[in-house]
Design a protein around this motif. Structure first.
Motif, PDB file in Angstrom:
ATOM      1  N   LEU A   1       0.829  -1.216   0.000  1.00 30.52           N
ATOM      2  CA  LEU A   1       0.000   0.000   0.000  1.00 30.52           C
ATOM      3  C   LEU A   1       0.864   1.267   0.000  1.00 30.52           C
ATOM      4  O   LEU A   1       0.359   2.382   0.044  1.00 30.52           O
ATOM      5  N   GLY A   2       2.189   1.075  -0.001  1.00 35.64           N
ATOM      6  CA  GLY A   2       3.093   2.224  -0.068  1.00 35.64           C
ATOM      7  C   GLY A   2       3.684   2.622   1.270  1.00 35.64           C
ATOM      8  O   GLY A   2       4.361   3.642   1.378  1.00 35.64           O
ATOM      9  N   TYR A   3       3.468   1.827   2.305  1.00 30.42           N
ATOM     10  CA  TYR A   3       3.987   2.182   3.637  1.00 30.42           C
ATOM     11  C   TYR A   3       5.407   1.674   3.832  1.00 30.42           C
ATOM     12  O   TYR A   3       5.684   0.502   3.600  1.00 30.42           O
ATOM     13  N   THR A   4       6.282   2.578   4.277  1.00 28.10           N
ATOM     14  CA  THR A   4       7.633   2.165   4.660  1.00 28.10           C
ATOM     15  C   THR A   4       7.893   2.612   6.097  1.00 28.10           C
ATOM     16  O   THR A   4       7.327   3.609   6.550  1.00 28.10           O
ATOM     17  N   GLY A   5       8.747   1.887   6.788  1.00 30.01           N
ATOM     18  CA  GLY A   5       8.980   2.132   8.212  1.00 30.01           C
ATOM     19  C   GLY A   5       9.641   3.478   8.486  1.00 30.01           C
ATOM     20  O   GLY A   5      10.456   3.952   7.697  1.00 30.01           O
ATOM     21  N   THR A   6       9.289   4.094   9.613  1.00 30.82           N
ATOM     22  CA  THR A   6       9.925   5.335  10.045  1.00 30.82           C
ATOM     23  C   THR A   6      10.119   5.314  11.559  1.00 30.82           C
ATOM     24  O   THR A   6       9.411   4.600  12.268  1.00 30.82           O
ATOM     25  N   ASP A   7      11.094   6.133  12.033  1.00 34.40           N
ATOM     26  CA  ASP A   7      11.281   6.299  13.484  1.00 34.40           C
ATOM     27  C   ASP A   7      10.670   7.611  13.952  1.00 34.40           C
ATOM     28  O   ASP A   7      10.678   7.927  15.125  1.00 34.40           O
ATOM     29  N   ALA A   8      10.185   8.414  12.987  1.00 34.98           N
ATOM     30  CA  ALA A   8       9.653   9.742  13.324  1.00 34.98           C
ATOM     31  C   ALA A   8       8.145   9.661  13.475  1.00 34.98           C
ATOM     32  O   ALA A   8       7.396   9.702  12.487  1.00 34.98           O
ATOM     33  N   ILE A   9       7.712   9.589  14.713  1.00 38.73           N
ATOM     34  CA  ILE A   9       6.295   9.359  14.982  1.00 38.73           C
ATOM     35  C   ILE A   9       5.426  10.555  14.587  1.00 38.73           C
ATOM     36  O   ILE A   9       4.328  10.384  14.052  1.00 38.73           O
ATOM     37  N   GLU A  10       5.930  11.784  14.822  1.00 41.96           N
ATOM     38  CA  GLU A  10       5.078  12.959  14.619  1.00 41.96           C
ATOM     39  C   GLU A  10       4.673  13.147  13.158  1.00 41.96           C
ATOM     40  O   GLU A  10       3.587  13.626  12.863  1.00 41.96           O
TER      41      GLU A  10
ATOM     42  N   ARG B   1      -0.989   9.231  24.773  1.00 39.08           N
ATOM     43  CA  ARG B   1      -0.085  10.289  24.275  1.00 39.08           C
ATOM     44  C   ARG B   1      -0.299  10.551  22.787  1.00 39.08           C
ATOM     45  O   ARG B   1      -0.038  11.641  22.294  1.00 39.08           O
ATOM     46  N   LEU B   2      -0.817   9.569  22.067  1.00 40.75           N
ATOM     47  CA  LEU B   2      -1.023   9.743  20.622  1.00 40.75           C
ATOM     48  C   LEU B   2      -2.150  10.732  20.307  1.00 40.75           C
ATOM     49  O   LEU B   2      -2.249  11.231  19.183  1.00 40.75           O
ATOM     50  N   ALA B   3      -3.006  11.046  21.304  1.00 36.95           N
ATOM     51  CA  ALA B   3      -4.092  11.999  21.064  1.00 36.95           C
ATOM     52  C   ALA B   3      -3.514  13.334  20.604  1.00 36.95           C
ATOM     53  O   ALA B   3      -4.022  13.969  19.678  1.00 36.95           O
ATOM     54  N   LYS B   4      -2.404  13.717  21.228  1.00 36.90           N
ATOM     55  CA  LYS B   4      -1.763  14.997  20.885  1.00 36.90           C
ATOM     56  C   LYS B   4      -1.170  14.937  19.469  1.00 36.90           C
ATOM     57  O   LYS B   4      -1.313  15.872  18.674  1.00 36.90           O
ATOM     58  N   SER B   5      -0.538  13.795  19.149  1.00 37.33           N
ATOM     59  CA  SER B   5       0.055  13.649  17.806  1.00 37.33           C
ATOM     60  C   SER B   5      -1.029  13.772  16.745  1.00 37.33           C
ATOM     61  O   SER B   5      -0.830  14.374  15.691  1.00 37.33           O
ATOM     62  N   LYS B   6      -2.184  13.179  17.033  1.00 39.84           N
ATOM     63  CA  LYS B   6      -3.282  13.201  16.061  1.00 39.84           C
ATOM     64  C   LYS B   6      -3.835  14.625  15.897  1.00 39.84           C
ATOM     65  O   LYS B   6      -4.218  15.034  14.804  1.00 39.84           O
ATOM     66  N   LYS B   7      -3.824  15.385  16.991  1.00 39.94           N
ATOM     67  CA  LYS B   7      -4.298  16.775  16.947  1.00 39.94           C
ATOM     68  C   LYS B   7      -3.389  17.589  16.016  1.00 39.94           C
ATOM     69  O   LYS B   7      -3.857  18.364  15.182  1.00 39.94           O
ATOM     70  N   ASP B   8      -2.064  17.359  16.150  1.00 41.82           N
ATOM     71  CA  ASP B   8      -1.095  18.087  15.327  1.00 41.82           C
ATOM     72  C   ASP B   8      -1.094  17.586  13.893  1.00 41.82           C
ATOM     73  O   ASP B   8      -0.674  18.285  12.979  1.00 41.82           O
ATOM     74  N   ASN B   9      -1.510  16.350  13.703  1.00 40.19           N
ATOM     75  CA  ASN B   9      -1.429  15.729  12.372  1.00 40.19           C
ATOM     76  C   ASN B   9      -2.717  14.921  12.142  1.00 40.19           C
ATOM     77  O   ASN B   9      -2.720  13.696  12.230  1.00 40.19           O
TER      78      ASN B   9
ATOM     79  N   HIS C   1      -9.446   9.216  19.166  1.00 39.59           N
ATOM     80  CA  HIS C   1      -8.414   9.421  18.142  1.00 39.59           C
ATOM     81  C   HIS C   1      -7.981   8.110  17.482  1.00 39.59           C
ATOM     82  O   HIS C   1      -7.195   8.128  16.539  1.00 39.59           O
ATOM     83  N   VAL C   2      -8.495   6.970  17.961  1.00 37.27           N
ATOM     84  CA  VAL C   2      -8.122   5.683  17.345  1.00 37.27           C
ATOM     85  C   VAL C   2      -9.041   5.381  16.162  1.00 37.27           C
ATOM     86  O   VAL C   2     -10.254   5.524  16.249  1.00 37.27           O
ATOM     87  N   ASP C   3      -8.438   4.970  15.020  1.00 37.07           N
ATOM     88  CA  ASP C   3      -9.221   4.695  13.813  1.00 37.07           C
ATOM     89  C   ASP C   3      -9.529   3.213  13.648  1.00 37.07           C
ATOM     90  O   ASP C   3     -10.532   2.842  13.056  1.00 37.07           O
ATOM     91  N   LEU C   4      -8.593   2.355  14.119  1.00 38.79           N
ATOM     92  CA  LEU C   4      -8.714   0.928  13.800  1.00 38.79           C
ATOM     93  C   LEU C   4      -8.264   0.066  14.979  1.00 38.79           C
ATOM     94  O   LEU C   4      -7.216   0.310  15.573  1.00 38.79           O
ATOM     95  N   VAL C   5      -9.081  -0.930  15.311  1.00 41.41           N
ATOM     96  CA  VAL C   5      -8.696  -1.919  16.318  1.00 41.41           C
ATOM     97  C   VAL C   5      -8.697  -3.270  15.614  1.00 41.41           C
ATOM     98  O   VAL C   5      -9.734  -3.704  15.101  1.00 41.41           O
ATOM     99  N   PHE C   6      -7.541  -3.908  15.545  1.00 40.90           N
ATOM    100  CA  PHE C   6      -7.487  -5.209  14.870  1.00 40.90           C
ATOM    101  C   PHE C   6      -6.892  -6.260  15.796  1.00 40.90           C
ATOM    102  O   PHE C   6      -5.897  -6.048  16.462  1.00 40.90           O
ATOM    103  N   GLY C   7      -7.558  -7.416  15.868  1.00 41.55           N
ATOM    104  CA  GLY C   7      -7.169  -8.472  16.800  1.00 41.55           C
ATOM    105  C   GLY C   7      -6.004  -9.302  16.289  1.00 41.55           C
ATOM    106  O   GLY C   7      -5.436  -9.043  15.221  1.00 41.55           O
ATOM    107  N   THR C   8      -5.688 -10.340  17.051  1.00 36.15           N
ATOM    108  CA  THR C   8      -4.484 -11.129  16.773  1.00 36.15           C
ATOM    109  C   THR C   8      -4.609 -12.002  15.513  1.00 36.15           C
ATOM    110  O   THR C   8      -3.602 -12.485  14.995  1.00 36.15           O
ATOM    111  N   HIS C   9      -5.837 -12.206  15.020  1.00 34.56           N
ATOM    112  CA  HIS C   9      -6.003 -13.013  13.800  1.00 34.56           C
ATOM    113  C   HIS C   9      -6.302 -12.151  12.571  1.00 34.56           C
ATOM    114  O   HIS C   9      -6.663 -12.686  11.526  1.00 34.56           O
TER     115      HIS C   9
END
Ligand code: 5AD
Ligand code: SF4
Length: 473
Positions: free
Chosen positions: A30-39, A65-73, A98-106
């Motif tokens: 889908l075009g996603y590559t890993g990053t260390d920059a969370i913001e 803590r991600l609520a703030k990141s989502k507010k900024d982005n 602020h959570v969009d998706l909850v996916f279980g272990t399967h």
């Protein structure tokens, strides 16, 4: 396709580490590559753990803590996976807007479709469906880091043992095994990418394939052992009640199988073991350790312990300390009992207070520290074969004479000891690359959790183990 940034935070066990890699693998198309920059990430995945209360709290505090990141982005997609996701499902969406998706272990293999839907319409999704069988079992390598030497390979998922303290059967579902050909194919792909050591993962590898009528775990090990250019095999975890004679003998004959077994005992007292629903006694366990050491005298043994299980008396705890002294483990993990609402022991009476649990944990760790120190001292003067994992710049190596001309390396022995060592640069402008190769190290000393020494010989470019540790004159 625009490259999108994916940040994954993994909490918990090796299964979650493997799953994180799979998540990266399925989202790459889908075009996603890993990053260390969370913001600045387009998507953040929190791969959660619920084995003990602390792990669950860690997941929720990170998510908070991600609520703030989502507010900024605001375009950021926030997804929660793993065992807390499986356990809490819809409640996470309600609790955290602020959570969009909850996916279980399967649900990992359904992720691409769910993420596409969220990208297109910003809907919110929960998928915690558990299935009895493994629906999609494609060999997937996921994302490996440069110079990575060792990788995890899940061979089965779920657990049918229902230990009374444990949440795993409730959040990882029923035991199901992957097909051996898929596992072997996946390892071949990993080896082609430079991986030299695999750790086969399952909650109870000894019952691998039973339900599905696949091959036995020992037969699987034989097939993995035959993979060209693979150097080492490890596995975890083996339930003591199911540790078979067949598997014990494999330690004496499969040359790539590391001489280490992690055999969680949890307690040294029969009554506690019964109430934990472990289905073995202290005597059964000790017999298996004795047998293992007969088949393979150099085998290292490690274990897990729970202190302060409901109703555990001081006398019962002393039985655990006594078992540790009897076995003399090479290492152990110890945990204070923690109530897990889905597990039956959370309803047991006579809960042990925190102060007593802490005291018992400390006593247990102190005892093991003494044993580890004595065992490490015994190893000085031996030569151990190490699979080199990379450099270790921040480690001070006492005794390496000319530090400036040496490179410090780190790796593991077959017995799973972490070993730091120095090797001369031999005047070459290019540093000699040992990563992924075997080196023979003379052990010269020990830190609390690792050993150090110097390289005495190396099998040039060798990717096989051949002879294990020998005693230096
Ligand atoms: N409380 C404390 N420790 C636990 N473990 C599993 N469940 C609990 C619990 N409720 C420990 C066991 C297991 C390890 C992975 O975690 O020792 O072997
Ligand atoms: Fe949990 Fe027991 Fe299964 Fe291990 S064997 S995952 S401790 S239920």
């Amino acid at each position: 396709m625009r490259s999108k940034q994916l940040y994954i935070n993994t909490i918990g066990c090796q299964m979650n580490v493997y799953d994180a890699n799979q998540i990266a693998g399925v989202l790459a198309p889908l075009g996603y590559t890993g990053t260390d920059a969370i913001e600045s990430a387009d998507m953040v995945v929190v791969n959660t753990c619920t084995i003990r209360e602390k792990a669950e709290q860690k997941a929720f505090s990170f998510l908070g803590r991600l609520a703030k990141s989502k507010k900024d982005n605001p375009a950021m997609i926030i997804a929660v996976g793993g065992c807390v996701a499986q356990q809490e499902g819809q409640a996470i969406l309600q609790r955290m807007p602020h959570v969009d998706l909850v996916f279980g272990t399967h649900a990992i293999f359904r992720l691409p479709e769910m993420v596409r839907r969220i990208e297109a319409s910003r809907c919110r999704i929960v998928d915690v469906r558990l299935s009895e069988t493994i629906e999609i079992d494609d060999p997937t390598v996921g994302s490996l880091v440069d110079g990575q030497v060792a990788a995890f390979v899940t061979i089965m998922r779920g657990c049918d043992n229902y230990c009374t303290y444990c949440v795993v059967p409730h959040v990882r579902g029923r035991e199901a095994s992957r097909r051996p050909d898929r596992i072997v194919d996946e390892i071949r792909l990993l080896v082609a990418e430079g991986i030299r050591e695999v750790t086969l993962l399952g909650q109870n590898v000894n019952s691998y394939g039973d339900k599905e009528g696949l091959c036995t775990f020992t037969e699987l090990l034989e097939r993995v052992n035959a993979i060209d250019r693979l150097g080492r095999i490890r596995f975890t975890t083996s339930h003591p009640k199911d540790l078979s004679e067949d598997l014990m003998r494999a330690f004496g004959r499969l040359e790539k199988l590391c001489r280490h077994i992690h055999l969680p005992v949890q307690s040294g007292d029969d009554e506690i073991l019964r109430r934990m629903n472990r289905k073995y006694t202290r005597a059964d366990y000790l017999n298996k350790i004795e047998r293992l050491r007969k088949v393979c005298p150099e085998i290292a043994v490690t274990s897990d312990f729970i202190v302060g299980f409901p109703g555990e008396t001081e006398r019962q705890f002393q039985r655990t300390l006594d078992l540790i002294e009897t076995v003399r483990y090479d290492g152990l993990f110890a945990f204070m009992y923690s109530d897990r609402p889905l597990a039956p022991a959370s309803a047991f009476s006579a809960k042990i207070g925190d102060a007593v649990k802490k005291e018992r944990l400390q006593a247990l760790l102190d005892l093991q520290e003494t044993i580890t120190r004595e065992k490490h001292a015994d190893m000085v003067g031996r030569i151990l074969r190490v699979l080199v994992e990379g450099t270790s710049r921040d480690v001070d190596l006492p005794g390496s004479a000319d530090q400036s001309r040496n490179i410090r390396w780190t790796g593991r022995s077959s017995s799973n000891h972490i070993i730091h060592f120095s090797a001369p640069q031999e005047g070459s402008p290019e540093k000699e690359v040992l990563t992924g190769k075997f080196a023979d190290i003379m052990i010269e000393g020990a830190y609390a959790h690792s050993l150090w020494g110097r390289m005495v010989d190396r099998s040039e470019g060798s990717t096989s183990e051949k002879g294990e540790a020998s005693i230096a004159a």
